[in-house]
Write a protein that holds these residues in place. Structure first.
Motif, PDB file in Angstrom:
ATOM      1  N   UNK A  25      -7.106  -1.055   4.010  1.00  0.00           N
ATOM      2  CA  UNK A  25      -8.288  -0.138   4.559  1.00  0.00           C
ATOM      3  C   UNK A  25      -9.609  -0.874   4.811  1.00  0.00           C
ATOM      4  N   UNK A  26      -9.896  -1.826   3.975  1.00  0.00           N
ATOM      5  CA  UNK A  26     -11.299  -2.582   4.343  1.00  0.00           C
ATOM      6  C   UNK A  26     -11.135  -3.249   5.554  1.00  0.00           C
ATOM      7  N   UNK A  27     -10.039  -3.634   6.173  1.00  0.00           N
ATOM      8  CA  UNK A  27      -9.928  -4.291   7.323  1.00  0.00           C
ATOM      9  C   UNK A  27      -9.929  -3.426   8.442  1.00  0.00           C
ATOM     10  N   UNK A  28      -9.967  -2.267   8.323  1.00  0.00           N
ATOM     11  CA  UNK A  28     -10.231  -1.157   9.321  1.00  0.00           C
ATOM     12  C   UNK A  28      -9.632  -1.534  10.679  1.00  0.00           C
ATOM     13  N   UNK A  29      -8.257  -1.565  10.702  1.00  0.00           N
ATOM     14  CA  UNK A  29      -7.383  -1.869  11.777  1.00  0.00           C
ATOM     15  C   UNK A  29      -7.553  -0.838  12.690  1.00  0.00           C
TER      16      UNK A  29
ATOM     17  N   UNK B  99      -1.723   6.071  -4.074  1.00  0.00           N
ATOM     18  CA  UNK B  99      -2.744   5.455  -3.278  1.00  0.00           C
ATOM     19  C   UNK B  99      -3.764   6.478  -2.908  1.00  0.00           C
ATOM     20  N   UNK B 100      -3.521   7.689  -2.543  1.00  0.00           N
ATOM     21  CA  UNK B 100      -4.313   8.653  -1.795  1.00  0.00           C
ATOM     22  C   UNK B 100      -5.428   8.798  -3.145  1.00  0.00           C
ATOM     23  N   UNK B 101      -5.169   8.836  -4.143  1.00  0.00           N
ATOM     24  CA  UNK B 101      -6.080   9.139  -5.157  1.00  0.00           C
ATOM     25  C   UNK B 101      -6.897   7.651  -5.858  1.00  0.00           C
TER      26      UNK B 101
ATOM     27  N   UNK C  10      -0.518   0.068  12.619  1.00  0.00           N
ATOM     28  CA  UNK C  10      -2.097   0.157  12.832  1.00  0.00           C
ATOM     29  C   UNK C  10      -2.324  -0.441  13.993  1.00  0.00           C
ATOM     30  N   UNK C  11      -1.814  -1.748  14.096  1.00  0.00           N
ATOM     31  CA  UNK C  11      -2.260  -2.560  15.359  1.00  0.00           C
ATOM     32  C   UNK C  11      -1.435  -2.546  16.480  1.00  0.00           C
ATOM     33  N   UNK C  12      -1.980  -3.138  17.596  1.00  0.00           N
ATOM     34  CA  UNK C  12      -1.184  -3.655  18.871  1.00  0.00           C
ATOM     35  C   UNK C  12      -0.232  -4.892  18.546  1.00  0.00           C
ATOM     36  N   UNK C  13      -0.842  -5.959  17.809  1.00  0.00           N
ATOM     37  CA  UNK C  13       0.201  -6.988  17.670  1.00  0.00           C
ATOM     38  C   UNK C  13      -0.245  -7.504  16.367  1.00  0.00           C
TER      39      UNK C  13
ATOM     40  N   UNK D 270      -4.766   7.162   9.360  1.00  0.00           N
ATOM     41  CA  UNK D 270      -3.626   6.154  10.128  1.00  0.00           C
ATOM     42  C   UNK D 270      -2.908   5.362   9.002  1.00  0.00           C
ATOM     43  N   UNK D 271      -3.515   4.869   8.013  1.00  0.00           N
ATOM     44  CA  UNK D 271      -3.135   3.945   7.067  1.00  0.00           C
ATOM     45  C   UNK D 271      -2.131   4.845   6.112  1.00  0.00           C
ATOM     46  N   UNK D 272      -2.303   5.906   5.628  1.00  0.00           N
ATOM     47  CA  UNK D 272      -1.789   6.816   4.775  1.00  0.00           C
ATOM     48  C   UNK D 272      -0.313   6.951   5.451  1.00  0.00           C
ATOM     49  N   UNK D 273      -0.608   7.415   6.858  1.00  0.00           N
ATOM     50  CA  UNK D 273       0.761   7.455   7.682  1.00  0.00           C
ATOM     51  C   UNK D 273       1.681   6.439   7.655  1.00  0.00           C
TER      52      UNK D 273
END
Length: 205
Positions: A62-66, A6-8, A89-92, A15-18
Motif C-alpha cells: 500500500x505504501x508503494x501506491x502502485x 488486512x482490512x483491519x 495493480x501494475x502494468x508490468x 485495488x490492493x484489497x481486490x
C-alpha cells in the motif's frame, strides 16, 4: 485473511484489497503449508528466506501506491506471491530473485496464476539495471537501499523497503522528486534480511 487481518490493519486501498482477494496464496506457500496459507505468519522458504506475513506485505504494498500504468520491480520475490499481487495493480512487474531455485518456483507459480504481465529475473540477468521503474518494492529487510536502486527510479518513482531487521525495522519510502530523492519513515515492520549475514552480504547486483 483480507477481511479479518488486512482490512483491519490500516490497509484501505480498494485495488490492493481486490488483488489480495484474487490471488490464491495457497499455490505460493511451500508444500505442506497450504492449510496455513492464509494465517498471518511468515512462511520459511529455506536458506534463511521467508514469505512475508500477509499484513506486513499488504502494508508495504500500500505504501508503494502502485498505479495501473506503473512498471514495478519486485525485489526478492521468493516464490512469486508478492509479484502476483503487484501484477494485479501494475502494468508490468519484473520479479527479481537471485536464488535460482526460488526463481524457478516463482515462474511455475506465476504461470499457474495465469499472469502474463510478470517476468522473473535472476542474478545473471541484471534486471535491476533495466530501469527506470515507477515503483520498487523490496521484500526483505535492508540496512539501507543500494544506490543502484535509487538510481533506477523514474521521476515520481517510489522505493519501499524495511530498514533494519527484526523488531527494529521501519518501513520507509524514497521518492524521486524534482529536487532529488527524499525519504520518509512510516511504520514499524518486521521482515527478515535476505541472507543471514555473517559477512554483511545483502543483494548481489
Amino acid at each position: 485473511m483480507v477481511d479479518n487481518q488486512i482490512a483491519v490493519s490500516s490497509v484501505v486501498e480498494p485495488r490492493l484489497l481486490s488483488a489480495l482477494l484474487t490471488v490464491p496464496r495457497e499455490i505460493f506457500v511451500p508444500q505442506g503449508r497450504q492449510a496455513l496459507a492464509y494465517s498471518d505468519a511468515p512462511h520459511a522458504l529455506g536458506g534463511g528466506r521467508y514469505m512475508p506475513a500477509p499484513v506486513e506485505f499488504a502494508r508495504i504494498a500500500q505504501l508503494a501506491a502502485i498505479q495501473p500504468a506503473d512498471r514495478v520491480l519486485d525485489l526478492g520475490c521468493g516464490t512469486g506471491y508478492s509479484s502476483a499481487v503487484l501484477a494485479h495493480l501494475a502494468h508490468t512487474v519484473i520479479a527479481y530473485e537471485q536464488d535460482k531455485e526460488l526463481a524457478s518456483i516463482a515462474r511455475h507459480n506465476l504461470d499457474r496464476a495465469n499472469l502474463s504481465n510478470v517476468s522473473v529475473a535472476t542474478g545473471d540477468e541484471e534486471a535491476v539495471l533495466a530501469g527506470p521503474f515507477d515503483a520498487i518494492v523490496v521484500e526483505t529487510a535492508l540496512r539501507e537501499p543500494p544506490p543502484v536502486l535509487l538510481d533506477r527510479l523514474a521521476p515520481g518513482g517510489r522505493l519501499v523497503a524495511v530498514i533494519g531487521a527484526g523488531r527494529t525495522g521501519v518501513a520507509t519510502i524514497w521518492t524521486h522528486t524534482a529536487g532529488g530523492v527524499v525519504s520518509r519513515s512510516h511504520f514499524n515492520a518486521t521482515l527478515p534480511a535476505l541472507i543471514e549475514r555473517g559477512a554483511g552480504e545483502e543483494f548481489v547486483f
